[in-house]
Structures are given as C-alpha cells and as structure tokens.
Design a protein around this motif. Sequence first.
Motif, short mmCIF file in Angstrom:
data_model
loop_
_atom_site.label_atom_id
_atom_site.label_comp_id
_atom_site.label_asym_id
_atom_site.label_seq_id
_atom_site.Cartn_x
_atom_site.Cartn_y
_atom_site.Cartn_z
N LEU A 54 0.82 -1.22 0.00
CA LEU A 54 0.00 0.00 0.00
C LEU A 54 0.85 1.27 0.00
O LEU A 54 0.44 2.31 -0.52
N LEU A 55 2.05 1.19 0.57
CA LEU A 55 2.94 2.35 0.64
C LEU A 55 3.44 2.77 -0.75
O LEU A 55 3.85 3.91 -0.94
N ARG A 56 3.39 1.86 -1.71
CA ARG A 56 3.84 2.20 -3.07
C ARG A 56 2.97 3.27 -3.72
O ARG A 56 3.46 4.05 -4.54
N ASN A 57 1.69 3.28 -3.35
CA ASN A 57 0.78 4.24 -3.97
C ASN A 57 -0.24 4.74 -2.95
O ASN A 57 -1.43 4.45 -3.05
N PRO A 58 0.22 5.51 -1.94
CA PRO A 58 -0.72 5.99 -0.91
C PRO A 58 -1.66 7.06 -1.48
O PRO A 58 -1.30 7.80 -2.39
N SER A 59 -2.84 7.13 -0.92
CA SER A 59 -3.83 8.11 -1.39
C SER A 59 -3.55 9.51 -0.85
O SER A 59 -4.06 10.50 -1.36
N SER A 60 -2.74 9.60 0.23
CA SER A 60 -2.40 10.90 0.81
C SER A 60 -1.12 10.76 1.64
O SER A 60 -0.66 9.64 1.91
N ASN A 61 -0.56 11.88 2.05
CA ASN A 61 0.61 11.86 2.93
C ASN A 61 0.26 11.20 4.27
O ASN A 61 1.07 10.48 4.86
N GLU A 62 -0.94 11.48 4.75
CA GLU A 62 -1.39 10.88 6.01
C GLU A 62 -1.37 9.35 5.90
O GLU A 62 -0.89 8.65 6.79
N GLN A 63 -1.91 8.83 4.79
CA GLN A 63 -1.93 7.38 4.58
C GLN A 63 -0.52 6.82 4.49
O GLN A 63 -0.24 5.75 5.01
N ALA A 64 0.38 7.55 3.83
CA ALA A 64 1.78 7.10 3.72
C ALA A 64 2.41 6.97 5.10
O ALA A 64 3.10 5.99 5.39
N HIS A 65 2.16 7.95 5.97
CA HIS A 65 2.70 7.88 7.34
C HIS A 65 2.07 6.73 8.12
O HIS A 65 2.75 6.05 8.90
N PHE A 66 0.80 6.50 7.89
CA PHE A 66 0.10 5.39 8.53
C PHE A 66 0.73 4.05 8.12
O PHE A 66 1.05 3.22 8.96
N TYR A 67 0.92 3.85 6.82
CA TYR A 67 1.52 2.60 6.34
C TYR A 67 2.94 2.43 6.86
O TYR A 67 3.33 1.34 7.28
N ARG A 68 3.70 3.53 6.82
CA ARG A 68 5.10 3.47 7.26
C ARG A 68 5.19 3.08 8.74
O ARG A 68 5.98 2.22 9.12
N GLY A 87 -1.97 7.33 23.36
CA GLY A 87 -1.02 8.15 22.61
C GLY A 87 -1.50 8.42 21.20
O GLY A 87 -1.34 9.53 20.66
N GLY A 88 -2.10 7.42 20.58
CA GLY A 88 -2.65 7.59 19.23
C GLY A 88 -3.75 8.64 19.19
O GLY A 88 -3.77 9.49 18.29
N TYR A 89 -4.64 8.58 20.17
CA TYR A 89 -5.72 9.58 20.23
C TYR A 89 -5.15 10.98 20.52
O TYR A 89 -5.61 11.98 19.96
N LEU A 90 -4.13 11.05 21.38
CA LEU A 90 -3.50 12.35 21.67
C LEU A 90 -2.84 12.93 20.42
O LEU A 90 -2.92 14.14 20.17
N MET A 91 -2.19 12.07 19.63
CA MET A 91 -1.56 12.54 18.39
C MET A 91 -2.60 13.08 17.42
O MET A 91 -2.36 14.10 16.76
N ARG A 92 -3.72 12.42 17.35
CA ARG A 92 -4.79 12.91 16.46
C ARG A 92 -5.32 14.26 16.94
O ARG A 92 -5.66 15.13 16.13
N ASN A 145 1.19 22.13 10.21
CA ASN A 145 2.39 21.73 9.46
C ASN A 145 2.80 20.27 9.73
O ASN A 145 3.57 19.69 8.98
N LYS A 146 2.28 19.67 10.81
CA LYS A 146 2.58 18.26 11.12
C LYS A 146 1.31 17.41 11.15
O LYS A 146 1.31 16.31 11.69
N GLN A 147 0.28 17.93 10.57
CA GLN A 147 -1.03 17.28 10.63
C GLN A 147 -1.00 15.87 10.03
O GLN A 147 -1.52 14.93 10.63
N ASP A 148 -0.39 15.71 8.86
CA ASP A 148 -0.38 14.41 8.18
C ASP A 148 0.35 13.34 9.00
O ASP A 148 -0.15 12.23 9.16
N ILE A 149 1.52 13.70 9.48
CA ILE A 149 2.31 12.71 10.23
C ILE A 149 1.64 12.37 11.56
O ILE A 149 1.60 11.20 11.96
N LEU A 150 1.09 13.36 12.25
CA LEU A 150 0.44 13.11 13.53
C LEU A 150 -0.82 12.25 13.35
O LEU A 150 -1.05 11.33 14.13
N GLY A 196 -0.88 8.53 14.56
CA GLY A 196 -1.93 8.33 15.57
C GLY A 196 -2.85 7.17 15.22
O GLY A 196 -3.15 6.32 16.06
N LYS A 197 -3.28 7.11 13.95
CA LYS A 197 -4.13 5.99 13.51
C LYS A 197 -3.40 4.66 13.66
O LYS A 197 -3.99 3.65 14.06
#
Length: 198
Positions: free
Chosen positions: A57-71, A128-133, A141-146, A150-151
Amino acid sequence: MKKYLLVISIFTLFTFDAVAQTSELTEFNQERLHVNKIGMMVLGGWALGNMATNGVLLRNPSSNEQAHFYRMNIFWNVVNLALAVPGFRHSIITDPSSLSLAETTAEFHQMSKIVLMNAALDVAYITGGYLMREMAKTRPNKQDILRGYGKSLILQGGFLLAFDAVLFLALQSKSKGLTSLLDKVTITPESVGLVFRF
C-alpha cells in the motif's frame, strides 16, 4: 520378610507418586509452551501480514497521512516480529521435562506479569494515538504525520491489547494445573517436602 515387603511396597508407592508428579509437571509445561508457541505464531503472523500489506500500500498511498500510517505500521511490526521470533524459538527448543517445579513456577509467573505489563502499555499506545490525532488539530504543518502515526498507534495498540488479553486468559486457564502441582509441596521452617495422598 514381612518388613522387607512392607519397605519395598512403600518405596514403590513413593516412586509411582514421584513419577506421576514428574509427568504432571511435564504435561503442564507442554501445555504452557504450546500456548506460548501459538501466541507467538499469531503475533508473528500479524507482523508479517502487516509488513507485507502496508509495504504494498505504501507504493501508492492516497495521501501523505496514509503514507505515514503505512510506514508506521511497518516500523511497528518489525518490533512485533523481533519479539515473536525469540518467543517462538524458546517454545519449540525448551524441553518440557527439563524444567523443575521452581523453574516452571518462575516462568509461568514471569510470563503472566509480562503480558499484564504489555496490556498496560497497549492502553498507553492507544491513548497516545488519540493524543496525536488531537495534536494534529493545532499543528497544521505536522497534521499528516500526527494523524497517520496516531491511527497506526490506535490500530496496533488495539490489536496488541486484544492479543495480550487472550494470551493472559489462555495462560490463566492453565494455572489450575500449576496450583495442583504446588498443592503437593509443603514448606516448613525446617524442611521442604511432598504431600502424598493415598
């Protein structure tokens, strides 16, 4: 001659009881190690499945958020696999008949404590996941990674909490066997002995 037969009979009874206790201890250890082996297979399977799926899934993520989630899922499951492999190895190389009652009791209680501590950590991961969200809402500026991380923490922590709960219950279902073995041991200030019931 009668005394001789009586002494032989008593020693025979003690021998049978000692053999029965040894086989009970071996059987308990076989069951305990089997529970651990199955648990490590489940954890290892989850880790491998996550690494493979998220890698694809990381090869073609739908968004930066999804890429961070997969990673994060991949990173997380590298750790899970690193824990599952030695645990599985220990379960298959340990000879159940080689463990004394003291070693068996220590291993059983240590494993139970580890699983309970892991369950507490799992709750911390989910929190911690809920806190990150929530933090993502105030840090654009860190919304996607957090959000992505978090997810991942919520997903992985949720799985591990369920896993640890089931593993703990499976271990506790075997505790009656250990209690039965320990009921046969008596300890006094002067000695340690076995209780023989006829």
